[in-house]
Design a protein around this motif. Structure first.
Motif, PDB file in Angstrom:
ATOM      1  N   GLU A  85       0.851  -1.193   0.000  1.00  0.00           N
ATOM      2  CA  GLU A  85       0.000   0.000   0.000  1.00  0.00           C
ATOM      3  C   GLU A  85       0.887   1.243   0.000  1.00  0.00           C
ATOM      4  N   ALA A  86       0.566   2.189  -0.878  1.00  0.00           N
ATOM      5  CA  ALA A  86       1.366   3.403  -1.005  1.00  0.00           C
ATOM      6  C   ALA A  86       0.446   4.603  -1.100  1.00  0.00           C
ATOM      7  N   GLY A  87       0.894   5.706  -0.517  1.00  0.00           N
ATOM      8  CA  GLY A  87       0.205   6.971  -0.698  1.00  0.00           C
ATOM      9  C   GLY A  87       0.626   7.623  -2.001  1.00  0.00           C
ATOM     10  N   ILE A  88      -0.056   8.706  -2.357  1.00  0.00           N
ATOM     11  CA  ILE A  88       0.243   9.393  -3.612  1.00  0.00           C
ATOM     12  C   ILE A  88       0.116  10.901  -3.391  1.00  0.00           C
ATOM     13  N   SER A  89       1.035  11.650  -3.989  1.00  0.00           N
ATOM     14  CA  SER A  89       1.029  13.105  -3.890  1.00  0.00           C
ATOM     15  C   SER A  89       0.177  13.669  -5.020  1.00  0.00           C
ATOM     16  N   LEU A  90      -0.885  14.389  -4.661  1.00  0.00           N
ATOM     17  CA  LEU A  90      -1.850  14.896  -5.636  1.00  0.00           C
ATOM     18  C   LEU A  90      -2.081  16.385  -5.433  1.00  0.00           C
ATOM     19  N   ALA A 172      -6.851   1.764  -7.005  1.00  0.00           N
ATOM     20  CA  ALA A 172      -6.836   2.988  -6.206  1.00  0.00           C
ATOM     21  C   ALA A 172      -8.113   3.031  -5.377  1.00  0.00           C
ATOM     22  N   TYR A 173      -8.007   3.515  -4.154  1.00  0.00           N
ATOM     23  CA  TYR A 173      -9.159   3.491  -3.248  1.00  0.00           C
ATOM     24  C   TYR A 173      -8.983   4.551  -2.171  1.00  0.00           C
ATOM     25  N   PHE A 174     -10.079   4.837  -1.480  1.00  0.00           N
ATOM     26  CA  PHE A 174     -10.072   5.725  -0.320  1.00  0.00           C
ATOM     27  C   PHE A 174      -9.972   4.864   0.936  1.00  0.00           C
ATOM     28  N   ASN A 175      -9.056   5.224   1.816  1.00  0.00           N
ATOM     29  CA  ASN A 175      -8.924   4.469   3.062  1.00  0.00           C
ATOM     30  C   ASN A 175      -9.920   4.985   4.099  1.00  0.00           C
ATOM     31  N   ASP A 176      -9.775   4.538   5.341  1.00  0.00           N
ATOM     32  CA  ASP A 176     -10.702   4.936   6.402  1.00  0.00           C
ATOM     33  C   ASP A 176     -10.612   6.421   6.722  1.00  0.00           C
ATOM     34  N   ASP A 177      -9.440   7.038   6.484  1.00  0.00           N
ATOM     35  CA  ASP A 177      -9.274   8.477   6.712  1.00  0.00           C
ATOM     36  C   ASP A 177      -9.652   9.309   5.498  1.00  0.00           C
ATOM     37  N   LEU A 182      -2.925   3.774  -3.100  1.00  0.00           N
ATOM     38  CA  LEU A 182      -2.689   2.879  -4.232  1.00  0.00           C
ATOM     39  C   LEU A 182      -2.192   1.539  -3.724  1.00  0.00           C
ATOM     40  N   GLN A 183      -2.673   0.478  -4.332  1.00  0.00           N
ATOM     41  CA  GLN A 183      -2.144  -0.860  -4.076  1.00  0.00           C
ATOM     42  C   GLN A 183      -1.243  -1.221  -5.248  1.00  0.00           C
ATOM     43  N   ILE A 184       0.059  -1.222  -5.001  1.00  0.00           N
ATOM     44  CA  ILE A 184       1.021  -1.554  -6.046  1.00  0.00           C
ATOM     45  C   ILE A 184       1.543  -2.962  -5.795  1.00  0.00           C
TER      46      ILE A 184
END
Length: 217
Positions: A85-90, A172-177, A182-184
């Motif tokens: 699981e990875a975050g992404i800068s948007l 790609a999905y929204f987590n609980d927060d 992203l799931q890579i």
């Protein structure tokens, strides 16, 4: 006229007392009677609605899991070895476009940096936001940095350099927060024989489930 006896007098007094207290008793019991009647009406309506749903065969809606988009070609063309699981800068317009469903992971991949300290999402399409001006818009396929630990990025770089593997985003999905994640996955390419074997295995599993479902009591 003959005088009433003692017994008749007592009976007459009892009837008079009951008749005088009857309106007060009805007044006190009226709210409880109304409440019980309303409960009976509501229960009858619920039973009728459940019966109609059972006859129509409608299923209950499943709760949303926060999924934005799925890369279906990844599981068809690659063998998944390891996921992360990875975050992404948007940017702000990118987040708004993602909430509108304008994200597509098809033909996208993850590239590690030269020193193996970071990862970048390449060729991911996020459509422009319709309600934003041209000055605040973003590039649709710009490289987007991923938020991963340095150790994980270095480990992925070593495996891709030595074994010839690749890193592909799965979904790609929204987590609980309510943040975009992203799931890579670390993947290995499939040849034609592997694809045929997977298709055959999927067909056998589907046929088995259909037979089991038809014989289920």
């Amino acid at each position: 006229m003959e005088r009433l006896g003692s017994c008749d007098t007592k009976k007459w007094r009892c009837h008079f007392i009951v008749a005088s207290w009857m309106p007060l008793a009805v007044f006190l019991l009226l709210p409880e009677l109304c409440h019980s009647f309303q409960a009976l009406v509501v229960s009858s309506r619920l039973e009728s609605s459940t019966a109609l749903l059972a006859k129509s065969g409608k299923k209950k809606k499943k709760p949303k899991d926060g999924t934005i988009c799925v890369n279906r070609q990844a599981r068809r063309n690659f063998e998944i070895l390891e996921t992360l699981e990875a975050g992404i800068s948007l940017k702000g317009t990118e987040v708004k476009s993602i909430r509108d469903g304008k994200m597509n992971l098809q033909d996208s991949f993850v590239k590690t940096s030269f020193d193996g300290r970071s990862c970048t999402l390449m060729n991911c399409h996020i459509g422009k936001h319709t309600m934003s001006g041209a000055y605040f818009q973003h590039e649709e396929r710009r490289p987007r940095p991923l938020l991963v630990h340095k150790e994980e990025a270095l480990r992925f770089k070593q495996k891709t350099d030595r074994s010839g593997m690749t890193i592909v985003p799965l979904k790609a999905y929204f987590n609980d927060d309510n943040r975009v994640k992203l799931q890579i996955a670390l993947c290995k390419g499939k040849n034609v024989r592997d694809k045929r074997a997977d298709i055959k295995e999927r067909d056998i599993k589907r046929e088995t489930n259909r037979i089991v479902k038809s014989f289920r009591l």
